[in-house]
Design a protein around this motif. Structure first.
Motif, PDB file in Angstrom:
ATOM      1  N   ASN A  97      -4.431   5.452  -2.774  1.00 28.93           N
ATOM      2  CA  ASN A  97      -5.449   6.499  -2.922  1.00 28.93           C
ATOM      3  C   ASN A  97      -4.938   7.665  -3.753  1.00 28.93           C
ATOM      4  OD1 ASN A  97      -3.569   7.371  -0.962  1.00 28.93           O
ATOM      5  ND2 ASN A  97      -5.073   8.738  -0.011  1.00 28.93           N
ATOM      6  N   LEU A 118      -8.269   2.994  -3.730  1.00 32.11           N
ATOM      7  CA  LEU A 118      -8.992   3.414  -2.531  1.00 32.11           C
ATOM      8  C   LEU A 118      -9.802   4.656  -2.854  1.00 32.11           C
ATOM      9  CD1 LEU A 118      -5.996   3.020  -0.073  1.00 32.11           C
ATOM     10  CD2 LEU A 118      -7.973   1.479  -0.236  1.00 32.11           C
ATOM     11  N   MET A 133       0.858  -1.178   0.000  1.00 31.92           N
ATOM     12  CA  MET A 133       0.000   0.000   0.000  1.00 31.92           C
ATOM     13  C   MET A 133       0.897   1.233   0.000  1.00 31.92           C
ATOM     14  SD  MET A 133      -2.990   1.049   2.772  1.00 31.92           S
ATOM     15  CE  MET A 133      -3.809  -0.532   2.565  1.00 31.92           C
ATOM     16  N   ASP A 169       0.927   5.642   0.033  1.00 29.71           N
ATOM     17  CA  ASP A 169       0.113   6.814   0.330  1.00 29.71           C
ATOM     18  C   ASP A 169       0.201   7.829  -0.809  1.00 29.71           C
ATOM     19  OD1 ASP A 169       2.582   8.037   0.631  1.00 29.71           O
ATOM     20  OD2 ASP A 169       2.320   8.555   2.738  1.00 29.71           O
ATOM     21  N   VAL A 204      -9.531   1.644   3.391  1.00 25.32           N
ATOM     22  CA  VAL A 204      -8.235   1.185   3.914  1.00 25.32           C
ATOM     23  C   VAL A 204      -8.446   0.134   4.995  1.00 25.32           C
ATOM     24  CG1 VAL A 204      -6.157   1.854   5.166  1.00 25.32           C
ATOM     25  CG2 VAL A 204      -7.049   3.345   3.369  1.00 25.32           C
ATOM     26  N   MET A 249      -3.721   3.389   7.172  1.00 20.64           N
ATOM     27  CA  MET A 249      -2.807   2.599   6.352  1.00 20.64           C
ATOM     28  C   MET A 249      -1.797   1.849   7.215  1.00 20.64           C
ATOM     29  SD  MET A 249      -1.982   5.029   3.049  1.00 20.64           S
ATOM     30  CE  MET A 249      -3.101   5.062   1.646  1.00 20.64           C
TER      31      MET A 249
END
Length: 252
Positions: free
Chosen positions: A119, A138, A94, A96, A158, A192
């Motif tokens: 995202n 996301l 994942m 950010d 998330v 996250m």
């Protein structure tokens, strides 16, 4: 290009400027500069202060994505090379909405097959056509200042995930905590961190020994902290003395 667009580019290129300087550069009145800056600030492009404006981050406001994409690019690329080396094909990661994580995203084609969750619209556009990348987006409310999806919808999305690794960056770190200026981004970053088995914090040296308005997390919550070789040795030593796993990315 309109005058306001040119003014925004001038501030992004130089970081900050006084109202008097902008009036001279664009051959307009001080009052006109103030009106232009008011509009640019309402769009999240710049931050006004007494006597001038800045595209740079402060402890309360984060800079616009357009400015962040131009800042510390060599350092972010070095960190991205190092962080990518910590990933293995077949896993899930994942990332950010930081420009440091975007630098990592540019290198993920070399770690396929890989599931990527993000995202960040810039990363989504970049990774969507890459063979071997399973992309999970996301949702949430789109914020143009950050080019990402935030808010309750994003946090809920998330919290439904569980990835092998999460890569985040923050605006600043002290010896004890990672910080960010904006509450909505902090909430997503915290979610996250809770949704991954291994947590990597990637920050360039300009973010060390600083604080911002909100604490994201204690540094103990991160399994690895990656900084670039421009980090002062004393700052790196202090982080390591607190039992943090700090790795230094070479600038080449």
């Amino acid at each position: 290009m309109t005058r306001r667009q040119a003014m925004a580019e001038h501030l992004m290129r130089h970081g900050s400027a006084s109202v008097a300087e902008l009036a001279e550069v664009f051959q307009v009145s001080v009052m006109t500069v103030h009106r232009d800056l008011d509009e640019l600030e309402s769009q999240g492009m710049v931050r006004k202060y007494r006597g001038g404006a800045s595209a740079q981050a402060s402890s309360v406001f984060e800079s616009n994505i357009a400015y962040r994409l131009t800042a510390q690019t060599a350092e972010k690329e070095a960190i991205a090379r190092h962080v990518t080396g910590l990933l293995e094909p077949g896993g899930s990661v994942m990332i950010d909405d930081s420009t440091t994580a975007l630098a990592v995203a540019r290198r993920l084609a070399g770690v396929t097959p890989l599931t990527v969750v993000t995202n960040f619209l810039a990363a989504i556009r970049l990774l969507a056509p890459v063979p071997g990348i399973r992309l999970i987006v996301l949702g949430g409310e789109y914020h143009p200042t950050h080019d990402s999806f935030l808010g309750v919808g994003c946090v809920d999305a998330v919290e439904a995930m569980n990835t092998d690794t999460v890569i985040v960056s923050t605006s600043s770190i002290s010896d004890r905590h990672a910080f960010h200026q904006e509450q909505e981004i902090v909430l997503v970053k915290r979610a996250m961190l809770a949704a991954a088995t291994r947590r990597i914090l990637a920050v360039d040296h300009t973010k060390l020994d600083r604080v911002a308005l909100h604490r994201v997390a204690p540094l103990e919550e991160f399994d690895v902290i990656v900084v670039d070789a421009g980090a002062p040795p004393e700052a790196v030593r202090r982080l390591r003395d607190r039992h943090h796993n700090v790795e230094v990315a070479r600038l080449t």
